[in-house]
Enzyme design. Structure first.
Site, PDB file in Angstrom:
ATOM      1  N   ASP A 293      10.569   6.024  -1.084  1.00  0.00           N
ATOM      2  CA  ASP A 293       9.950   6.516  -2.226  1.00  0.00           C
ATOM      3  C   ASP A 293      10.436   8.110  -2.330  1.00  0.00           C
ATOM      4  O   ASP A 293      11.090   8.604  -1.924  1.00  0.00           O
ATOM      5  CB  ASP A 293       8.332   6.218  -1.902  1.00  0.00           C
TER       6      ASP A 293
ATOM      7  N   CYS B 111       0.993  -1.299   0.100  1.00  0.00           N
ATOM      8  CA  CYS B 111      -0.154  -0.029  -0.008  1.00  0.00           C
ATOM      9  C   CYS B 111       0.850   1.161  -0.162  1.00  0.00           C
ATOM     10  O   CYS B 111       2.061   1.142   0.341  1.00  0.00           O
ATOM     11  CB  CYS B 111      -1.052   0.091   0.982  1.00  0.00           C
ATOM     12  N   LYS B 112       0.341   2.411  -0.221  1.00  0.00           N
ATOM     13  CA  LYS B 112       1.051   3.566  -0.224  1.00  0.00           C
ATOM     14  C   LYS B 112       0.657   4.293   0.991  1.00  0.00           C
ATOM     15  O   LYS B 112      -0.733   4.370   1.303  1.00  0.00           O
ATOM     16  CB  LYS B 112       0.494   4.684  -1.569  1.00  0.00           C
ATOM     17  N   GLY B 113       1.607   4.846   1.579  1.00  0.00           N
ATOM     18  CA  GLY B 113       1.527   5.642   3.210  1.00  0.00           C
ATOM     19  C   GLY B 113       1.854   7.022   2.735  1.00  0.00           C
ATOM     20  O   GLY B 113       2.729   7.155   1.847  1.00  0.00           O
TER      21      GLY B 113
END
Length: 408
Positions: free
Chosen positions: A66, A2-4
């Site tokens: 990221d 998932c992206k946080g």
């Protein structure tokens, strides 16, 4: 996966304090996550206190670097240590005791191998033959910079980033290679620092902030442009449509869609005015070193017209693959560390000694997966029944959503 994300409220204006607050927020963000993550203690899964859990035990949780947090791995591993998290410094790969992706050039090398396999089907040797290129990015970038140094036979005709447009209509391969290498070695240098005396006739470096750019006859010929002058956004669109061998994407943004997609659905507003259609691309091959350079429908439209392209996560998988190997090695040696059979210095030495072996394993994955996909392109049309069955099967298991993957 998932992206946080986290938002810094009342952020300081000066860069130094902004970074300090950013790091502090990042650490708290990760504390919040580890507060509700299962752990392994003495080979037994330990659930977090005061947490009601509806899913099965799942202690495997890693942080991937990221944009914005690419240099934060060591901070993340400090929190892992603070929480006695079972992964130790395998929690965030690529830190001071991990593999430096840019130094290895691993993501670019993986995408390069995929492009090589495309070109081999066209009887072109990407390592030895002279190949014309247009690109998205600059020499300070990991994927663009490393990629544009993988052959001394590249003719980089044009490239752009968020500030500059670079045009070199007929570059000398070796001279331009040496100049790209000079820029790459100093990450602070921009396209505007490229030695103007080494740019071929009719070329130059232009600011994207200007109103219009004059197009020389040489640039017109190299890029397949008719107009005498163009606004920067239209010139970038023309560069993307250039009749070259390779379009190398090492940048950020979505630049290609299909005819029936609306810009508003793509989620990259800043590039709406220069985005082009897949069917208007004239390059033979696309190397997708960056993420989301094309919409999936844009890829399909380009591919249906004979273009050779993989989905981005195939071409740029080497970075993630390298991180996976690093994490697995660290997990494998964690027990030896705890038992004091080896010291942390010993473990780090082992990691370092394995660098070349890891690179070979990772790049073999890139080679094998791209070869398999290329072979599938030649498979019998009757295989559609098998694909139809597979899609339905994955959909029933909840592992696939047709709409998201642009499947019928």
């Amino acid at each position: 996966g998932c992206k946080g994300a986290f938002v810094i409220k009342h952020a300081p204006k000066d860069k130094e304090n902004f970074l300090k607050v950013g790091v502090k927020c990042y650490k708290n963000f990760l504390r919040g996550i580890l507060d509700i993550t299962d752990n392994i203690v003495n080979k037994k899964i330990v659930c977090p206190k005061n947490v009601i859990r509806h899913d099965e035990a799942d202690p495997y949780f890693v942080v991937a670097a990221d944009k914005g947090t690419a240099t934060f791995s060591d901070y993340a591993n400090e929190i892992s240590k603070e929480y006695n998290f079972w992964l130790g410094d395998a929690f965030a790969s690529g830190g001071s005791a991990g593999y430096d992706h840019k130094k290895m050039g691993i993501t670019a090398k993986g995408a390069w191998i995929c492009a090589k396999n495309h070109f081999s089907a066209l009887n072109v040797n990407l390592d030895k033959d002279v190949v014309t290129v247009v690109g998205i990015g600059d020499m300070s970038g990991d994927v663009f910079g490393n990629g544009m140094l993988l052959s001394k036979n590249l003719k980089l005709i044009a490239a752009f980033n968020h500030i500059h447009i670079f045009i070199d209509p007929d570059p000398d391969c070796l001279t331009s290679y040496k100049e790209r290498l000079r820029l790459f070695k100093n990450p602070n240098l921009k396209w505007s620092d490229y030695n103007k005396n080494l740019i071929s006739k009719g070329g130059g470096v232009y600011q994207r902030s200007v109103k219009e750019i004059m197009i020389s006859p040489e640039a017109k010929n190299a890029l397949g442009i008719i107009a005498d002058k163009l606004p920067p956004s239209q010139l970038i669109s023309a560069i993307l449509k250039a009749p070259v061998d390779l379009l190398w994407n090492g940048g950020i943004g979505t630049y290609v869609k299909d005819e029936f997609e609306d810009n508003s659905t793509i989620g990259d507003k800043v590039n709406d005015n220069l985005r082009i259609l897949g069917k208007n691309l004239r390059c033979k091959v696309v190397g997708e070193g960056g993420n989301l350079g094309f919409t999936q429908k844009g890829r399909i439209e380009y591919s249906k017209r004979g273009g050779r392209i993989n989905t981005d996560f195939i071409d740029n998988s080497a970075g993630v693959d390298c991180s996976d190997h690093e994490v697995n090695i660290k997990i494998a040696l964690q027990h030896e560390l705890q038992q004091k059979n080896i010291s942390l210095e010993d473990r780090n030495k082992i990691l370092s000694q394995l660098t070349n072996d890891i690179e070979k394993l990772v790049l073999k994955d890139n080679h094998d997966q791209s070869i398999l996909l290329n072979m599938e392109n030649y498979s019998n049309i009757n295989n559609l029944k098998d694909y139809s069955w597979l899609i339905s099967c994955l959909e029933e298991k909840g592992e696939l959503q047709r709409e998201i993957e642009s499947l019928p």
